[in-house]
Design an enzyme around this catalytic site. Structure first.
Site, mmCIF file in Angstrom:
data_model
loop_
_atom_site.group_PDB
_atom_site.id
_atom_site.type_symbol
_atom_site.label_atom_id
_atom_site.label_comp_id
_atom_site.label_asym_id
_atom_site.label_seq_id
_atom_site.Cartn_x
_atom_site.Cartn_y
_atom_site.Cartn_z
ATOM 1 N N TRP A 170 1.038 -0.932 0.143
ATOM 2 C CA TRP A 170 0.125 -0.142 -0.074
ATOM 3 C C TRP A 170 1.169 1.223 -0.078
ATOM 4 C CZ3 TRP A 170 1.748 2.594 4.527
ATOM 5 C CH2 TRP A 170 2.485 1.919 5.221
ATOM 6 N N ASN A 171 2.240 1.369 0.211
ATOM 7 C CA ASN A 171 2.816 2.276 0.275
ATOM 8 C C ASN A 171 3.561 2.812 -0.545
ATOM 9 O OD1 ASN A 171 4.879 0.682 -0.358
ATOM 10 N ND2 ASN A 171 6.228 1.409 1.457
ATOM 11 N N ARG A 179 6.333 -0.586 -11.451
ATOM 12 C CA ARG A 179 8.014 -1.909 -11.550
ATOM 13 C C ARG A 179 7.543 -3.163 -12.015
ATOM 14 N NH1 ARG A 179 10.766 -0.195 -6.122
ATOM 15 N NH2 ARG A 179 10.227 -2.090 -5.659
ATOM 16 N N LYS A 194 -2.263 -8.251 -7.454
ATOM 17 C CA LYS A 194 -3.239 -8.222 -6.541
ATOM 18 C C LYS A 194 -2.552 -7.346 -5.767
ATOM 19 C CE LYS A 194 -2.727 -9.321 -2.166
ATOM 20 N NZ LYS A 194 -3.981 -7.986 -1.475
ATOM 21 N N PRO A 195 -2.807 -6.325 -5.977
ATOM 22 C CA PRO A 195 -3.020 -4.758 -5.304
ATOM 23 C C PRO A 195 -3.373 -4.502 -3.629
ATOM 24 C CG PRO A 195 -4.620 -3.912 -6.041
ATOM 25 C CD PRO A 195 -4.237 -5.237 -6.704
ATOM 26 N N ALA A 196 -2.741 -3.867 -2.606
ATOM 27 C CA ALA A 196 -2.549 -4.122 -1.135
ATOM 28 C C ALA A 196 -4.609 -3.191 -0.983
ATOM 29 C CB ALA A 196 -2.261 -3.192 -0.348
ATOM 30 N N SER A 249 6.435 -7.036 3.115
ATOM 31 C CA SER A 249 7.107 -6.836 4.158
ATOM 32 C C SER A 249 7.733 -8.899 3.845
ATOM 33 C CB SER A 249 6.754 -7.465 5.632
ATOM 34 O OG SER A 249 5.429 -8.712 4.865
ATOM 35 N N GLU A 270 10.893 -8.326 -3.001
ATOM 36 C CA GLU A 270 10.809 -6.857 -2.707
ATOM 37 C C GLU A 270 10.910 -6.764 -0.952
ATOM 38 O OE1 GLU A 270 13.444 -4.638 -3.928
ATOM 39 O OE2 GLU A 270 13.254 -5.662 -5.640
ATOM 40 N N CYS A 304 10.367 1.573 1.857
ATOM 41 C CA CYS A 304 11.126 0.726 2.699
ATOM 42 C C CYS A 304 12.724 1.492 2.327
ATOM 43 C CB CYS A 304 11.291 -0.742 1.860
ATOM 44 S SG CYS A 304 11.349 0.274 -0.223
ATOM 45 N N GLU A 478 14.300 -4.178 -9.432
ATOM 46 C CA GLU A 478 13.993 -3.977 -10.179
ATOM 47 C C GLU A 478 14.293 -2.865 -10.991
ATOM 48 O OE1 GLU A 478 10.121 -3.711 -7.745
ATOM 49 O OE2 GLU A 478 9.123 -5.472 -9.062
HETATM 50 P P1 NAP Z 1 2.558 -7.370 4.044
HETATM 51 O O1 NAP Z 1 1.495 -7.231 4.384
HETATM 52 O O2 NAP Z 1 4.126 -7.611 3.154
HETATM 53 O O3 NAP Z 1 1.849 -7.089 2.283
HETATM 54 C C1 NAP Z 1 2.324 -6.497 1.095
HETATM 55 C C2 NAP Z 1 0.865 -7.257 0.163
HETATM 56 O O4 NAP Z 1 0.961 -9.025 0.128
HETATM 57 C C3 NAP Z 1 0.164 -7.088 0.127
HETATM 58 O O5 NAP Z 1 -0.858 -6.652 -1.047
HETATM 59 C C4 NAP Z 1 -1.038 -7.215 1.233
HETATM 60 O O6 NAP Z 1 -2.319 -8.025 0.790
HETATM 61 C C5 NAP Z 1 -0.275 -9.704 0.687
HETATM 62 N N1 NAP Z 1 0.172 -10.371 1.487
HETATM 63 C C6 NAP Z 1 -0.283 -10.685 2.621
HETATM 64 N N2 NAP Z 1 -0.354 -11.549 2.985
HETATM 65 C C7 NAP Z 1 -0.267 -12.398 1.727
HETATM 66 C C8 NAP Z 1 -0.148 -13.938 1.458
HETATM 67 N N3 NAP Z 1 -0.313 -14.826 2.698
HETATM 68 N N4 NAP Z 1 -0.020 -14.237 0.668
HETATM 69 C C9 NAP Z 1 -0.074 -13.719 -1.045
HETATM 70 N N5 NAP Z 1 -0.315 -12.326 -0.156
HETATM 71 C C10 NAP Z 1 -0.170 -11.784 0.620
HETATM 72 O O7 NAP Z 1 3.168 -5.453 3.685
HETATM 73 P P2 NAP Z 1 2.787 -3.851 3.429
HETATM 74 O O8 NAP Z 1 2.676 -3.915 4.605
HETATM 75 O O9 NAP Z 1 1.322 -3.944 2.701
HETATM 76 O O10 NAP Z 1 4.121 -3.126 3.232
HETATM 77 C C11 NAP Z 1 5.098 -2.123 3.860
HETATM 78 C C12 NAP Z 1 6.247 -3.598 3.817
HETATM 79 O O11 NAP Z 1 6.194 -3.386 2.505
HETATM 80 C C13 NAP Z 1 7.573 -3.513 4.677
HETATM 81 O O12 NAP Z 1 8.143 -3.805 5.183
HETATM 82 C C14 NAP Z 1 8.473 -2.642 3.712
HETATM 83 O O13 NAP Z 1 9.838 -2.560 3.888
HETATM 84 C C15 NAP Z 1 8.184 -3.159 1.953
HETATM 85 N N6 NAP Z 1 8.168 -2.117 1.014
HETATM 86 C C16 NAP Z 1 9.826 -3.115 0.583
HETATM 87 C C17 NAP Z 1 10.010 -2.060 -0.910
HETATM 88 C C18 NAP Z 1 10.780 -2.850 -1.869
HETATM 89 O O14 NAP Z 1 10.987 -2.834 -2.908
HETATM 90 N N7 NAP Z 1 11.976 -3.667 -0.947
HETATM 91 C C19 NAP Z 1 9.253 -1.331 -1.372
HETATM 92 C C20 NAP Z 1 7.751 -0.615 -1.258
HETATM 93 C C21 NAP Z 1 7.447 -1.345 0.496
HETATM 94 P P3 NAP Z 1 -3.057 -6.965 1.845
HETATM 95 O O15 NAP Z 1 -2.936 -5.948 1.735
HETATM 96 O O16 NAP Z 1 -4.944 -7.920 1.607
HETATM 97 O O17 NAP Z 1 -2.650 -7.579 3.439
#
Ligand code: NAP
Length: 497
Positions: A170-171, A179, A194-196, A249, A270, A304, A478
C-alpha cells in the site's frame, strides 16, 4: 464510517467525490470489468479520517482462478506480438498517466494519505517505469557463439517467462505496480495483479489506462481482495503461473517463497528494510540534514528505503540533531488534500500504535526527545515528525522498521564502529553515507551490506537504476537495464554444423 456520514460525504469536496465516484471498483478479468463472486465488496478507507470512501470488489478464490486462466490463455498471443507493439502500448500508457495525473494524484491521496504533491511525485516516478521499459522492450537481445572446441554453434535466445503473479503493497500504490507491470509487458508476459487491500483504487485506475492504451484482453488482470492468502496461495500452487513478483514485508515474502517452492516458480522479492544513514565528521552538516530529511520523511517515513537508524559522529551529533529537529518540527501535518501539508496520516491505527510503542520503548531505554513524540488524539492516524537522540542500539526501533516519521539518532566514534553498527541487521536494502572524503565514501560503500548505497543523497530510487536488496531485504532487482531480466528466460540452442 460514522453513522451520519455517507462515503461520499467522507470523501470531502465535490472534486474529491467525483474522483472517487469515477474510479473503477470492480475486478478486471479477461479485458472486462466484473463483479466479484456473489457481488462481495469491501470498504476502502481514508486514513486521514478513518472513514469509508467507497467499496470495491472482494475477490474469492474462484475469481482469482478466473483471472489466472485469462492470463494463461492470453500468454501465447501476447508473446507473439512484436516488441515494438508492446513498447507502443507502454508509451501510450505513460502519456495517458500524465494526461490524468490530477485525478490519479487525488485518488492516491484519498486512499493512502500522502500529500497530493507527493502523490504527483509518485505517479511521475511510476510512469517513468513505463517509459523506461518501453525502451527495454525493443532491446531484448540474445547471442551467437562458436563453441570453444569449434564445430557447434551456440544460439542464446530470451523468451518471456510466462504468466506472472504480481503482489504489491500500500505504501506506493502505483509505483510498486508499474515497476513490475512495465517490465512484464515489455518482456511479453501476462499477469494477475493483487494490490494491497488498503489502496486498490490507484491500481484499478491504472489498469483502465492500460486497457485504453491497447493492452489486449487477458494480458493484465486485477483482483482486489480481503483474502490475500486464500486467493493467492491456490494460484501460486496451481502450477499455471511461472513467476511470482512480490513487494511487501519480509514476513509475507518468506511465506510466499515456501509456497513458490512447490512448482519452483521464478521469484522476485522486494522486502523490508532497516536503512542506516551514516553522517561522518567530515560531512557538510547542512547537506546531511537535508539528506536525512529526504531519506526519513518521504512518504511520511512509510518507505522500505526510509532512514531507520541515523548514525552520527559524536562530535557533530548535537548540531545535527538540533538542525534536523528544527526542520522536522516545521513540517505541517494534516490531511494530504489540504494546501501546504507536508506530512499526511499513517496508513491505519495499527501503524500509528506501532510507531507510538517504538518511541515509548526508545525513551524508556534512555533516548531523548528533541521534537514530537506525542501521539495525537482525534480522527485519522496522524503522528508528528519526531527526532530522538542517543537512541541505544538495543532499542526496538533500531531492529524493526519504524514505518513512520521518527528519526532516531545514535552516536558513533570510529568508522569501523559505524560500519559494524550499520551492518548489524538481517536487512540489506539501502544505506546512506554523508562524507566529503572520497576514499572514505568508496571504502564505506564497499563495506556496507546493502543492495544500494546513496552517497551524499537521501533518495536513490530511479527507474533507470537497479533497485533491490541483499540479505533478508530480497531477491532480484527492479528497474534499470536488469529489471526486464526478471521476466525473461534464457534459452540456449546448440546447433551442429
Ligand atoms: P505486507 O503485509 O507484506 O503486504 C504486501 C502485499 O502482500 C499486500 O498486497 C498484501 O495483501 C499481500 N499479502 C499479505 N499476506 C499475503 C499472503 N499470505 N499471500 C499473498 N499475499 C499476501 O506488506 P505491507 O504492510 O503492505 O507493506 C509494507 C512492507 O513492504 C514493508 O516491510 C516495506 O519495507 C515493504 N516494501 C518493500 C519495498 C522494496 O522495494 N523492497 C517497497 C515497498 C514496500 P493485503 O493488503 O490484503 O494484506
Amino acid at each position: 464510517m460514522t453513522a451520519d456520514r455517507t462515503p461520499q460525504e467522507a470523501a470531502g469536496s465535490d472534486t474529491q467525490r467525483e474522483v472517487i465516484d469515477a474510479a473503477p471498483k470492480q475486478l478486471f478479468i479477461a479485458g472486462r470489468w466484473v463483479d466479484a463472486n456473489e457481488s462481495a465488496t469491501f470498504e476502502v478507507r481514508d486514513p486521514s479520517t478513518g472513514e469509508a470512501l467507497c467499496n470495491v470488489a472482494d475477490a474469492s478464490p474462484a475469481d482469482g482462478r478466473a483471472a489466472l486462466d485469462a492470463a494463461v490463455a492470453a500468454q501465447p498471443g501476447f508473446a507473439a506480438q512484436s516488441p515494438r507493439a508492446r513498447a507502443d502500448m507502454l508509451t501510450r500508457a505513460f502519456e495517458l498517466i500524465h494526461e490524468r495525473i490530477d485525478e490519479l494524484a487525488l485518488l492516491m491521496t484519498l486512499e493512502m494519505g500522502k500529500p497530493v504533491a507527493e502523490a504527483r511525485g509518485e505517479i511521475t516516478y511510476a510512469a517513468e517505469f513505463l517509459r523506461h521499459f518501453a525502451g527495454e522492450a525493443v532491446r531484448i537481445n540474445g547471442g551467437y557463439q562458436v563453441a570453444p572446441a569449434g564445430g557447434a554453434r551456440f544460439l542464446v535466445a530470451r523468451q518471456p517467462v510466462g504468466p506472472c503473479l504480481l503482489i504489491t503493497p500500500w505504501n506506493f500504490p502505483l509505483a510498486m505496480g508499474t515497476r513490475k507491470i512495465g517490465p512484464a509487458l515489455a518482456a511479453g508476459c501476462t499477469s494477475v495483479i493483487k494490490p494491497a487491500q488498503q489502496t486498490p483504487l490507484s491500481m484499478l485506475a491504472f489498469v483502465d489506462i492500460l486497457r485504453e492504451a491497447g493492452v489486449p484482453d487477458g494480458v493484465v488482470n486485477v483482483v482486489t481482495t480481503t483474502a490475500a492468502n486464500g486467493v493467492m496461495e491456490p494460484l501460486i500452487r496451481s502450477g499455471l503461473a511461472r513467476k511470482l513478483s512480490f513487494t511487501g514485508s519480509t514476513k509475507v515474502g518468506k511465506i510466499l517463497l515456501e509456497q513458490s517452492a512447490e512448482h519452483v516458480l521464478r521469484t522476485s522479492m522486494e522486502l523490508g528494510g532497516n536503512a542506516p544513514l551514516l553522517v561522518f565528521e567530515d560531512a557538510d552538516v547542512d547537506e546531511a540534514v537535508e539528506g536525512a530529511l529526504a531519506a526519513k520523511m518521504r512518504n511520511m517515513g512509510e518507505a522500505c528505503t526510509a532512514a531507520n537508524r541515523i548514525l552520527v559522529h559524536e562530535s557533530i551529533i548535537d548540531a545535527f540533531g538540533e538542525k534536523l529537529a528544527k526542520k522536522m518540527a516545521a513540517m505541517p501535518v494534516g490531511r494530504g488534500t489540504d494546501d501546504g501539508v507536508k506530512v499526511g496520516p499513517l496508513i491505519d491505527d495499527v501503524a500509528q500504535r506501532k510507531v507510538s510503542e517504538l518511541v515509548a520503548d526508545a525513551v524508556e531505554q534512555g533516548a531523548e526527545v528533541l521534537t514530537g513524540g506525542e501521539t495525537p488524539t482525534g480522527g485519522g492516524y496522524f503522528y508528528p515528525p519526531t527526532v530522538l537522540t542517543r537512541v541505544p542500539r538495543s532499542a526496538r526501533m533500531a531492529n524493526e522498521e519504524i514505518f513512520g516519521p521518527v528519526a532516531p539518532l545514535t552516536p558513533f566514534s570510529t568508522e569501523d564502529e559505524a560500519v559494524e553498527a550499520a551492518n548489524d541487521t538481517e536487512f540489506g536494502l539501502v544505506s546512506f553515507v554523508f562524507t566529503n572524503d572520497l576514499r572514505r565514501a568508496l571504502r564505506v560503500s564497499e563495506a556496507l551490506e546493502t543492495g544500494m548505497v546513496g552517497i551524499n543523497q537521501g533518495v536513490v530510487s530511479n527507474p533507470a537504476a537497479p533497485f533491490g536488496g541483499v540479505k533478508q531485504s530480497g531477491l532480484g532487482r527492479e528497474g534499470g537495464s536488469v529489471g526486464i531480466d526478471e521476466f525473461l528466460e534464457t534459452k540456449y540452442v546448440g546447433i551442429a554444423l
